[in-house]
Design an enzyme around this catalytic site. Sequence first.
Site, PDB file in Angstrom:
ATOM      1  N   LYS A  89       0.857  -1.185   0.000  1.00  0.00           N
ATOM      2  CA  LYS A  89       0.000   0.000   0.000  1.00  0.00           C
ATOM      3  C   LYS A  89       0.888   1.227   0.000  1.00  0.00           C
ATOM      4  CE  LYS A  89      -4.384   1.202   0.193  1.00  0.00           C
ATOM      5  NZ  LYS A  89      -5.579   0.547  -0.363  1.00  0.00           N
ATOM      6  N   ASP A 102      -6.955   4.500  -4.676  1.00  0.00           N
ATOM      7  CA  ASP A 102      -7.589   4.385  -3.353  1.00  0.00           C
ATOM      8  C   ASP A 102      -8.201   5.766  -3.093  1.00  0.00           C
ATOM      9  OD1 ASP A 102      -7.851   2.555  -0.869  1.00  0.00           O
ATOM     10  OD2 ASP A 102      -7.150   4.406   0.031  1.00  0.00           O
TER      11      ASP A 102
HETATM   12  P1  NDP Z   1     -12.812   7.990  -3.026  1.00  0.00           P
HETATM   13  O1  NDP Z   1     -11.764   8.996  -2.779  1.00  0.00           O
HETATM   14  O2  NDP Z   1     -13.340   7.800  -4.390  1.00  0.00           O
HETATM   15  O3  NDP Z   1     -14.080   8.296  -2.074  1.00  0.00           O
HETATM   16  C1  NDP Z   1     -13.941   8.327  -0.689  1.00  0.00           C
HETATM   17  C2  NDP Z   1     -15.271   8.759  -0.102  1.00  0.00           C
HETATM   18  O4  NDP Z   1     -15.211   8.650   1.309  1.00  0.00           O
HETATM   19  C3  NDP Z   1     -15.599  10.196  -0.404  1.00  0.00           C
HETATM   20  O5  NDP Z   1     -16.988  10.371  -0.444  1.00  0.00           O
HETATM   21  C4  NDP Z   1     -14.980  10.915   0.804  1.00  0.00           C
HETATM   22  O6  NDP Z   1     -15.560  12.173   1.072  1.00  0.00           O
HETATM   23  C5  NDP Z   1     -15.277   9.943   1.904  1.00  0.00           C
HETATM   24  N1  NDP Z   1     -14.245  10.062   2.957  1.00  0.00           N
HETATM   25  C6  NDP Z   1     -12.914   9.937   2.800  1.00  0.00           C
HETATM   26  N2  NDP Z   1     -12.271  10.143   3.950  1.00  0.00           N
HETATM   27  C7  NDP Z   1     -13.232  10.405   4.849  1.00  0.00           C
HETATM   28  C8  NDP Z   1     -13.221  10.718   6.220  1.00  0.00           C
HETATM   29  N3  NDP Z   1     -12.057  10.792   6.911  1.00  0.00           N
HETATM   30  N4  NDP Z   1     -14.405  10.910   6.838  1.00  0.00           N
HETATM   31  C9  NDP Z   1     -15.568  10.837   6.152  1.00  0.00           C
HETATM   32  N5  NDP Z   1     -15.647  10.553   4.844  1.00  0.00           N
HETATM   33  C10 NDP Z   1     -14.503  10.358   4.206  1.00  0.00           C
HETATM   34  O7  NDP Z   1     -12.252   6.620  -2.419  1.00  0.00           O
HETATM   35  P2  NDP Z   1     -12.713   5.132  -2.708  1.00  0.00           P
HETATM   36  O8  NDP Z   1     -14.190   5.104  -2.956  1.00  0.00           O
HETATM   37  O9  NDP Z   1     -11.800   4.550  -3.690  1.00  0.00           O
HETATM   38  O10 NDP Z   1     -12.382   4.425  -1.309  1.00  0.00           O
HETATM   39  C11 NDP Z   1     -13.327   4.361  -0.234  1.00  0.00           C
HETATM   40  C12 NDP Z   1     -12.908   3.267   0.735  1.00  0.00           C
HETATM   41  O11 NDP Z   1     -12.872   2.001   0.042  1.00  0.00           O
HETATM   42  C13 NDP Z   1     -11.514   3.410   1.362  1.00  0.00           C
HETATM   43  O12 NDP Z   1     -11.534   2.858   2.658  1.00  0.00           O
HETATM   44  C14 NDP Z   1     -10.646   2.548   0.454  1.00  0.00           C
HETATM   45  O13 NDP Z   1      -9.459   2.118   1.113  1.00  0.00           O
HETATM   46  C15 NDP Z   1     -11.602   1.395   0.197  1.00  0.00           C
HETATM   47  N6  NDP Z   1     -11.296   0.593  -0.974  1.00  0.00           N
HETATM   48  C16 NDP Z   1     -11.210   1.151  -2.217  1.00  0.00           C
HETATM   49  C17 NDP Z   1     -10.963   0.362  -3.323  1.00  0.00           C
HETATM   50  C18 NDP Z   1     -10.979   0.910  -4.715  1.00  0.00           C
HETATM   51  O14 NDP Z   1     -10.918   0.107  -5.661  1.00  0.00           O
HETATM   52  N7  NDP Z   1     -11.087   2.216  -4.919  1.00  0.00           N
HETATM   53  C19 NDP Z   1     -10.707  -1.068  -3.181  1.00  0.00           C
HETATM   54  C20 NDP Z   1     -10.897  -1.587  -1.837  1.00  0.00           C
HETATM   55  C21 NDP Z   1     -11.149  -0.753  -0.788  1.00  0.00           C
HETATM   56  P3  NDP Z   1     -14.764  13.513   0.658  1.00  0.00           P
HETATM   57  O15 NDP Z   1     -14.905  13.608  -0.831  1.00  0.00           O
HETATM   58  O16 NDP Z   1     -15.467  14.592   1.389  1.00  0.00           O
HETATM   59  O17 NDP Z   1     -13.335  13.324   1.096  1.00  0.00           O
END
Ligand code: NDP
Length: 448
Positions: free
Chosen positions: A129, A169
């Site tokens: 990571k 991510d």
């Molecule tokens: P994105 O950046 O596309 O979206 C993240 C979302 O979560 C946004 O809506 C963001 O809001 C919100 N968010 C992020 N940090 C916080 C926080 N500290 N508190 C509240 N809301 C928060 O990321 P992904 O959708 O790719 O990833 C989301 C989760 O899924 C993570 O945990 C990631 O590790 C996991 N994941 C992702 C994969 C992938 O293929 N993308 C694969 C496996 C797991 P805002 O825009 O306001 O920051």
Amino acid sequence: MAIKNAYLLDLLARTEKRNPGEPEFIQAVTEVFSTLEPVIEKRQDLVDAGVLERIVEPERQIIFRVPWVDDNGKPHVNRGFRVQYNSAIGPYKGGIRLHPSVNIGIIKFLGFEQVFKNSLTTLPMGGGKGGSDFDPKGKSDNEIMNFCQSFMTELCRHIGADLDVPAGDIGTGAREIGYMFGQYKRIRNEWVGVLTGKGLNYGGSLARKEATGYGLCYFTNEMLQANGTSFEGKTVLVSGSGNVAIYACEKATEYGAKVVAMSDSNGYIYDKDGIDLKAVKQIKEVERKRIKEYLNYRPNAEYHEGCKGIWTIPCDIALPCATQNEIDGESAKILVKNGCKVVSEGANMPSTPEAIDTYLTSGLLYGPAKAANAGGVATSGLEMSQNSIRLSWSFEEVDEKLHNIMKSIFKACDEASKEYGMPGNYMAGANIAGFIKVAEAMKAQGNV
Ligand code: NDP
């Protein structure tokens, strides 16, 4: 689940001492250890081979300076990370997180989880990571490019198509992967599948964008069916509104559920008539704006400031898809009190230990992140395969492979949970099934 085994308790204490100030990493290790007791009792050979001592220590941790210049000519410095956690079953593989909260402990916890997740996918991928404390919010396209190029200028020395293959991510989507890929190619003078999540016209895989959210719903659907129920007619909460959340919402709706809420880090929307996903995609994928803009499309919906409130909405199924520790013990209790029967995790480690205890003691169906969100990295593995054979598969082909992988992940978790005396505890099943494969590979390869 409390750890009772003296060997595991001692190793956990030593791990805590060696990794001060890294609560998320210790939380992830504690969770895995809490389910490994029956394995330790049955497999003394793995203990004798020192597998557990080695598995709590990443193979390599790289920390570097990332200097970049903003649009006003002002220099900035961020910190870059890559944790190459474990390569027993394949090249390191795992995403890059760009968020101001990023530190070595968070990247290490994500790398640790990734090892077991990648093992569950059935594909030959080790775990890693990376990321940076860079905040992409409010930055111009040019500033994002400057940052990504500087980040890759250092990272390119440490990665490679057969060595370490990063992906997206939080904060790293197709745009950032594009800039990083371009810089890698420029410096190394080679076109190889060194990153996944690439654009479709330069080596990306169809269905990669949808894969984590779709995979989450495929896994959840298997879990529901095994317990005599389905998504049909259920009310669903999806936290976040990023890549994972959007495609989880899409697939859950296709399965006949009604998603009534989504969020971002500022607040959440509640639309009792069901989320208009076209509006969310326009706001988040096209305009890159805040979720509260949703009210411009659906004036009857509600917007509330703060993230935690989303878990007070009555639902049947909760799909946390934002970030770690977003459901604490209190929120978990409210979910249960309001009738929630299923929590399945799109985000990595979104539930605190107290929340997990509540799920397990209340008899909820609980789909742990390692298994439930493995569809993203599995499809990244399929992107690597397509790059290697210089072919592109159709959306349907990739989606079918993804679906089959998620079915086999559920089966592995279910079977391991039964074999080790914890039927229905899919967290234990995921940890055990993921661990045994990696542990046996580590033992076979000697003390390295
Ligand atoms: P994105 O950046 O596309 O979206 C993240 C979302 O979560 C946004 O809506 C963001 O809001 C919100 N968010 C992020 N940090 C916080 C926080 N500290 N508190 C509240 N809301 C928060 O990321 P992904 O959708 O790719 O990833 C989301 C989760 O899924 C993570 O945990 C990631 O590790 C996991 N994941 C992702 C994969 C992938 O293929 N993308 C694969 C496996 C797991 P805002 O825009 O306001 O920051």
